[in-house]
Design a protein around this motif. Sequence first.
Motif, PDB file in Angstrom:
ATOM      1  N   ILE A   1       0.822  -1.149   0.184  1.00 34.69           N
ATOM      2  CA  ILE A   1       0.113   0.014  -0.079  1.00 34.69           C
ATOM      3  C   ILE A   1       1.054   1.283   0.063  1.00 34.69           C
ATOM      4  O   ILE A   1       0.592   2.233  -0.604  1.00 34.69           O
TER       5      ILE A   1
ATOM      6  N   SER B   1      -4.693  -4.027   0.070  1.00 33.21           N
ATOM      7  CA  SER B   1      -5.645  -3.537   1.277  1.00 33.21           C
ATOM      8  C   SER B   1      -6.666  -4.749   1.528  1.00 33.21           C
ATOM      9  O   SER B   1      -7.046  -4.915   2.519  1.00 33.21           O
TER      10      SER B   1
ATOM     11  N   LYS C   1      -7.371  -6.586   5.264  1.00 32.51           N
ATOM     12  CA  LYS C   1      -8.719  -6.576   5.562  1.00 32.51           C
ATOM     13  C   LYS C   1      -9.136  -8.129   5.875  1.00 32.51           C
ATOM     14  O   LYS C   1      -9.637  -8.161   7.156  1.00 32.51           O
TER      15      LYS C   1
END
Length: 364
Positions: free
Chosen positions: A155, A185, A189
């Motif tokens: 990221i 991401s 998550k």
Amino acid sequence: MPKILVIEDESNIAKNIKQILDLSNFQTIIAKDGKEGLSLVKKENPDLILCDIMMPELDGYQVLTEIRKDDDNGNLPFIFLTAKSNSQDFRKGMNLGADDYLIKPFTSEELLKGITTRLEKQAKINNKNQTLLDKLSFKIQKTLPHELYTPLNGIIVSGTLLHEYADTMKVEEIKEIAKILVESSQRLKTLSEKFLLCTYLELIINNPEKLQTIHEKNYECNTKNILSTIAEKQARKIQRENDLKLELEDININMSESDFVKIVEELVENAFKFSNKGDEVIIRTNINDDNYLNLFIQNQGQGMTLEERENIAAFMQFHKDIYAQNGCGLGLIIVQKIIEIYQGILFIESVPHEQTTIHILLKR
């Protein structure tokens, strides 16, 4: 010097026990009744409890029940002192969590042997727990930073590139970096969700009221539809439709659909993950003689050794250096916890380098 708490309402017996223990290099604390005994447990943190059964206010059974509810002292070795020798009384105490009984009158040798045996057993348990804790700590230190930093780095690097060079990049290059951003991401998550779910399930397991509420509900979960939908979707996703073999009966079980979906997602993903293209993944269901659902998920893949099967634990992932899979190995732990909540059973049968079969029994 081990600390022994003696809960005994007869002062002469308590005094005699204290004298024997003091001469044998034990630190002895006396409580004259159950109420005082519970207070001293929290205050003194004893290593073992000797407790009479027949006492005013709180009897020995009530004392033991309260102690076993205590998160800090719930595993203390507990020995009943009793003049009774009725098997029903023994069974009642053992069901509540007593470790041993001493029948009055007992000799000093019987007293010391009972205490020493229980302290030695507790020491072995503590050593084993510490070893497991050390292993888990090591795995966390080794695995978690990698699992967190890898997607975070993706990221950060992708965002930095876009911030500094977006004006000079081609559309295809921007799309490629955006793809890395989305994938990193999503990986982060997923990892966070697994940690949270694992913690939530552990809280349920340790909450009798929540467990009872779940056990009293009547669910109608159709296993065939869920298994076929998830398995076929996963196979299509990795272009392994020909490897999937379904042998499913139309069976409902007493489990929430969302929990069964989580079980199936984790196990089917692992079945494909730890096998190669061309290796069969077989999913089969039937009803056993006790009216339980039999669920078998088998892959013709790498398999697991006996040691690996016995040491399934959070943050462990088998042969990661060879198979280069993402994740902390929390998936199977989540499955185990859900099955435990619904009073099911999970078996793992495996032949190294040949196959692994996950066998689950669930109530209908």
